[in-house]
Design a protein around this motif. Sequence first.
Motif, PDB file in Angstrom:
ATOM      1  N   GLY A  21      37.246  16.886  68.244  1.00 51.24           N
ATOM      2  CA  GLY A  21      37.547  18.074  69.037  1.00 51.24           C
ATOM      3  C   GLY A  21      37.955  19.245  68.172  1.00 51.24           C
ATOM      4  O   GLY A  21      37.518  20.384  68.381  1.00 51.24           O
ATOM      5  N   THR A  22      38.792  18.965  67.163  1.00 55.36           N
ATOM      6  CA  THR A  22      39.241  20.022  66.254  1.00 55.36           C
ATOM      7  C   THR A  22      38.089  20.554  65.415  1.00 55.36           C
ATOM      8  O   THR A  22      37.963  21.776  65.208  1.00 55.36           O
ATOM      9  CB  THR A  22      40.346  19.494  65.322  1.00 55.36           C
ATOM     10  N   VAL A  23      37.231  19.674  64.940  1.00 52.09           N
ATOM     11  CA  VAL A  23      36.074  20.087  64.152  1.00 52.09           C
ATOM     12  C   VAL A  23      35.134  20.929  65.022  1.00 52.09           C
ATOM     13  O   VAL A  23      34.559  21.925  64.562  1.00 52.09           O
ATOM     14  CB  VAL A  23      35.329  18.869  63.576  1.00 52.09           C
ATOM     15  N   SER A  24      34.985  20.559  66.289  1.00 53.33           N
ATOM     16  CA  SER A  24      34.153  21.337  67.204  1.00 53.33           C
ATOM     17  C   SER A  24      34.706  22.743  67.360  1.00 53.33           C
ATOM     18  O   SER A  24      33.941  23.721  67.408  1.00 53.33           O
ATOM     19  CB  SER A  24      34.084  20.653  68.572  1.00 53.33           C
ATOM     20  N   GLN A  25      36.021  22.859  67.447  1.00 56.13           N
ATOM     21  CA  GLN A  25      36.635  24.184  67.548  1.00 56.13           C
ATOM     22  C   GLN A  25      36.279  25.033  66.344  1.00 56.13           C
ATOM     23  O   GLN A  25      35.956  26.218  66.472  1.00 56.13           O
ATOM     24  CB  GLN A  25      38.160  24.051  67.640  1.00 56.13           C
ATOM     25  N   ARG A  26      36.298  24.430  65.182  1.00 54.86           N
ATOM     26  CA  ARG A  26      35.944  25.150  63.952  1.00 54.86           C
ATOM     27  C   ARG A  26      34.494  25.619  64.011  1.00 54.86           C
ATOM     28  O   ARG A  26      34.169  26.753  63.644  1.00 54.86           O
ATOM     29  CB  ARG A  26      36.169  24.229  62.749  1.00 54.86           C
ATOM     30  N   LEU A  27      33.604  24.761  64.505  1.00 51.57           N
ATOM     31  CA  LEU A  27      32.187  25.112  64.607  1.00 51.57           C
ATOM     32  C   LEU A  27      31.962  26.251  65.596  1.00 51.57           C
ATOM     33  O   LEU A  27      31.169  27.154  65.347  1.00 51.57           O
ATOM     34  CB  LEU A  27      31.380  23.883  65.040  1.00 51.57           C
ATOM     35  N   PHE A  28      32.667  26.226  66.717  1.00 49.00           N
ATOM     36  CA  PHE A  28      32.515  27.264  67.732  1.00 49.00           C
ATOM     37  C   PHE A  28      33.049  28.610  67.250  1.00 49.00           C
ATOM     38  O   PHE A  28      32.384  29.644  67.377  1.00 49.00           O
ATOM     39  CB  PHE A  28      33.252  26.877  69.022  1.00 49.00           C
ATOM     40  N   GLN A  29      34.254  28.593  66.713  1.00 44.52           N
ATOM     41  CA  GLN A  29      34.974  29.827  66.461  1.00 44.52           C
ATOM     42  C   GLN A  29      34.770  30.414  65.072  1.00 44.52           C
ATOM     43  O   GLN A  29      35.032  31.596  64.862  1.00 44.52           O
ATOM     44  CB  GLN A  29      36.471  29.590  66.726  1.00 44.52           C
TER      45      GLN A  29
END
Length: 311
Positions: free
Chosen positions: A22-30
């Motif tokens: 989930g945290t890695v996904s946030q990095r990818l999105f933002q």
Amino acid sequence: MKGRWIGFVLVLLGASFWGVGGTVSQRLFQEDGVNVEWLVSVRLLISGIMMILLAILSKNRNKVFGIWTDKGAAVNLVIFGIFGMLAVQYTYMASINLGNAAVSTLLQYQAPAFIIIYFILSKKSNVTKKDVLTVLLALLGTFFLLTNGSINNLSVPSASVVWGVLSGIALAFYTLYAGPLLKKWGSLNVIGWAMIIGGTGLAIFNPPWKVTITNWNMGTLFFLIFVILFGTMFAFWFYLESLKYLKPQETSLLGSMEPLTAVLTSVLWLKIPFGAYQMAGGLIILLMVIYLSLAKENDSAVKKEMIEKAG
């Protein structure tokens, strides 16, 4: 005893992969500008295909395609794939995109409270002190988590809160609806096909090959691989495998590592501010999950449905 240790390692790894994913996904999105719809579609399709391949190699390989010969099961599988698997994945990722992984994960963990409310409203269960306490803990934890002690300011945008709450509702449906399918057709088989169905449904409107990679770099590719393989496929597989060695209550309890790792990685890696009241709110929500996980089997009519993530 050795088997139990294997189970502990598997469930802790699986839950941790979910949280870090989930945290890695946030990095990818933002930071990398990765599209939410594209990522959800791709991770579901790739992970689903890999899980079906694992199912083909298992002792229940005859059920992999057999499920499609049962009309009722096939219809239920499609419903589960769209309104269960896809709904959970998309709402969760949309919440992360607009807010952060820590808050989104904890909001998703309101699912047990929604399950209790559903059972009460549908009159499938009488209201118990445990039910009341569970809902109160969920509300109190959410209040602290979202307000950080001040009702005048939300810790994340309101749109992220809405998606996060929808994620909890979707997870409640996912948990309740999947039971009969999982019992008859096997976890790998059902989860794998549900991923493929959900990923395909989203791919119709957001084709995976239509993606902008202008801002991508080697780091982007590495994090994409992590989210797809470890944050999705291995996370589900390890969690399911742990059920061979541990009781469902134990896997549910140890599964609490997911929000814990999401919070820790968000704060330590992405430097997301997380105030004292938010910490308190997160702990209250975790206490709610632990409280339900430790419930005795004959305590209430909803205990079997409580916080099993079904994978």
